[in-house]
Design a protein around this motif. Structure first.
Motif, PDB file in Angstrom:
ATOM      1  N   GLY A  87       0.780  -1.230   0.000  1.00  0.00           N
ATOM      2  CA  GLY A  87       0.000   0.000   0.000  1.00  0.00           C
ATOM      3  C   GLY A  87       0.810   1.277   0.000  1.00  0.00           C
ATOM      4  N   TYR A 111      -4.082  -3.136  -3.882  1.00  0.00           N
ATOM      5  CA  TYR A 111      -3.101  -2.856  -2.842  1.00  0.00           C
ATOM      6  C   TYR A 111      -3.239  -3.880  -1.706  1.00  0.00           C
ATOM      7  N   ASP A 142      -2.347  -3.734   2.034  1.00  0.00           N
ATOM      8  CA  ASP A 142      -1.890  -2.895   3.142  1.00  0.00           C
ATOM      9  C   ASP A 142      -1.510  -3.802   4.300  1.00  0.00           C
ATOM     10  N   GLU A 145      -0.214   7.630   0.168  1.00  0.00           N
ATOM     11  CA  GLU A 145      -1.036   6.424   0.259  1.00  0.00           C
ATOM     12  C   GLU A 145      -2.494   6.780   0.505  1.00  0.00           C
ATOM     13  N   PHE A 170      -5.237   5.733  -2.285  1.00  0.00           N
ATOM     14  CA  PHE A 170      -5.963   4.547  -1.835  1.00  0.00           C
ATOM     15  C   PHE A 170      -7.270   4.318  -2.607  1.00  0.00           C
ATOM     16  N   HIS A 215      -8.478  -3.731  -2.231  1.00  0.00           N
ATOM     17  CA  HIS A 215      -7.504  -3.675  -1.145  1.00  0.00           C
ATOM     18  C   HIS A 215      -7.571  -4.964  -0.333  1.00  0.00           C
ATOM     19  N   CYS A 238     -12.895   2.874  -0.313  1.00  0.00           N
ATOM     20  CA  CYS A 238     -12.744   1.853  -1.361  1.00  0.00           C
ATOM     21  C   CYS A 238     -13.629   0.669  -0.983  1.00  0.00           C
ATOM     22  N   LEU A 258     -13.004  -4.486  -0.496  1.00  0.00           N
ATOM     23  CA  LEU A 258     -12.017  -4.939   0.485  1.00  0.00           C
ATOM     24  C   LEU A 258     -11.994  -6.465   0.534  1.00  0.00           C
TER      25      LEU A 258
END
Length: 506
Positions: free
Chosen positions: A143, A161, A163, A233, A237, A243, A263, A266
């Motif tokens: 991330g 990403y 994270d 970031e 994001f 993510h 976002c 997830l």
């Protein structure tokens, strides 16, 4: 979506169809490398044989993996030719030169942004060698690499990403612009003001203090490279197609609503190491080693000889360091507590030292420490941490509270003494003690032998049953999350399905 990707990703051979090919680009330090190698293993194991993975890391990291872990040989053997490592230079010279986290990240970001660079070639095709090029259908990147949004957009490849810090800390990152706006930042980093409440991080108003903010918020400097990366970031994001978070809904669901507003897509697939074990490694308790240091497995035999839940495991992870004075205070606290202990002292983790204070130099240490260690202690340079925390002799964990270590402790139901150092560890420590109530928060600047002794006795003796009961409950929730039809089990399936079908919207 597949037609769009097919038209957008082409090379000299005029390929008209592509099979799924994921490039994974981690931050080149132990924690993210460990997480993302586990993710690569899960993708390869659970997806069809048409899916391939390229794992991009620095030549320095790759050499250490070859030297100290079984990962490189195992993945190459089990998934040939679907998996391969691709390496890039980190620009920091010989292996003995220090690797600073923020400098590493900035260096690799610069490489990713450079037109015609080897790294950009790899991100576009998964290989810098012409005969091995295969169009990439998805990039999974750490991330902190905010520049990947532009790279993925240019290549017309979906970006997801990963994270690798905790969602509770990630949320504080995203709130930094608001902290600056309401003048919660900057603040004077003095002892009197550090306990002041922070009320501008939604969901954390009742327990977050100045001292619990990520370390780079203390003595705030807008030119700090880490702050620049974190602010970028937060800005980039929402632009990724998804993510991945190494956590589970039942642990941090309160933070997901805030993050999902930025976002919606997830993938909460943690605890990742438990998901890997439950889906692939059911037949063994031995962990898959992704270590960058040589593990001393003799400590497991030592643990076998100790009573149940009697040993405090002590480790400050792969990057944190302590002064010689801090070392001696912790050592005296351990001995004075009369607790058994297994202590990992990583090479290079003691700064400003006049003499090496390893296991081989105990004759240079005060007699009471030498005798106490011989009676009740074991000191190693590195340990197989997942196996150690899973051992029945372990009753507590004195930890830096890095996210991998925190999750591994939660999975095994081991209460913690948190001694955070930097980045996300301060936030993690506060949440462990005040929200989940499965550990004690030790002020990093108040590391005295008296405090260490008192906290060890509180964790291992006076409040042992209280902490163990809550930690056991949390461990059961983690196990349920990765069990069939659990929240993380289903989320991982969703991620694999999206990778295979290339359903990401770009």
């Amino acid at each position: 979506m597949e037609d769009h990707l097919t038209k957008s990703i082409t090379h000299s051979n005029n390929i008209t169809t592509i099979s799924p090919h994921v490039v994974i680009f981690p931050l080149p330090i132990q924690g993210p490398i460990n997480c993302m190698l586990k993710l690569a293993n899960l993708i390869l194991s659970l997806s069809p044989a048409t899916v391939s993975v390229t794992f991009v890391t620095t030549d320095f990291i790759h050499r250490r993996l070859l030297l100290h872990s079984n990962t490189a040989a195992r993945l190459a053997h089990d998934y040939r030719p679907r998996f391969r490592f691709e390496t890039v230079h980190d620009g920091f010279g010989p292996d003995e030169n220090p690797r600073n986290v923020s400098l590493l990240t900035m260096s690799l970001e610069a490489q990713a942004q450079a037109e015609g660079s080897r790294l950009r070639e790899v991100l576009g095709f998964g290989s810098a060698e012409d005969e091995m090029k295969k169009p990439v259908s998805c990039i999974i990147a750490e991330g902190l690499y905010g520049c990947m949004v532009d790279v993925a957009k240019e290549l017309r490849v979906p970006l997801v990403y990963f994270d690798t810090c905790s969602p509770c800390c990630l949320w504080t990152y995203f709130c930094i612009p608001n902290l600056l706006k309401v003048v919660d930042l900057p603040f004077q980093d003095d002892e009197e003001g550090l306990d002041a409440s922070i009320t501008s991080v939604p969901g954390m108003e009742t327990y977050l203090r100045r001292r619990d903010l990520p370390s780079f918020c203390h003595a705030y400097d807008p030119n700090n490279p880490v702050i620049q990366l974190v602010l970028k970031e937060a800005q980039e994001f929402p632009k990724a197609q998804g993510h991945i978070l190494n956590t589970f809904d039942e642990l941090e669901g309160d933070y997901f609503a805030h993050i999902r507003a930025l976002c919606p897509n997830l993938y909460n697939i943690g605890p990742l190491h438990l998901n890997l074990k439950s889906r692939i490694q059911q037949e063994t308790t031995k962990s898959i080693s992704n270590s960058l240091w040589q593990e001393d497995r003799s400590c497991l035999a030592w643990l076998d000889a100790q009573p149940p839940k009697s040993v405090l495991f002590v480790s400050i992870g792969s990057l944190a360091s302590m002064t010689k004075d801090q070392l001696m205070e912790i050592w005296h606290g351990l001995i004075n507590s009369k607790s058994r202990f297994l202590w990992v002292r990583r090479p290079g983790s003691i700064i400003n030292k006049d003499e090496d204070t390893s296991q081989d130099d105990l004759e240079m240490i005060p007699d009471d420490l030498v005798e106490g260690t011989k009676k009740r202690g074991c000191i190693v340079s590195w340990a197989p941490q997942e196996e150690v925390l899973a051992h029945g002799a372990i009753g507590g964990f004195l930890t830096h509270c890095g996210w991998n270590s925190t999750l591994e402790s939660i999975v095994e139901g081991v209460p913690m003494i948190c001694w955070p150092f930097y980045v996300d560890q301060q936030v993690n420590s506060r949440v462990v003690s005040e929200v989940w109530k499965i550990g004690l928060d030790m002020n990093k600047d108040n590391c005295t032998r008296v405090v260490v002794e008192e906290l060890i006795k509180e964790l291992m003796e006076t409040r042992r049953d209280e902490f163990s009961k809550r930690a056991d409950k949390m461990a059961k929730l983690a196990a349920q999350a990765v069990a069939e039809d659990g929240s993380s089990y289903n989320s991982l399936n969703h991620l694999i399905d999206d990778i295979v079908s290339m359903r990401f919207s770009i």
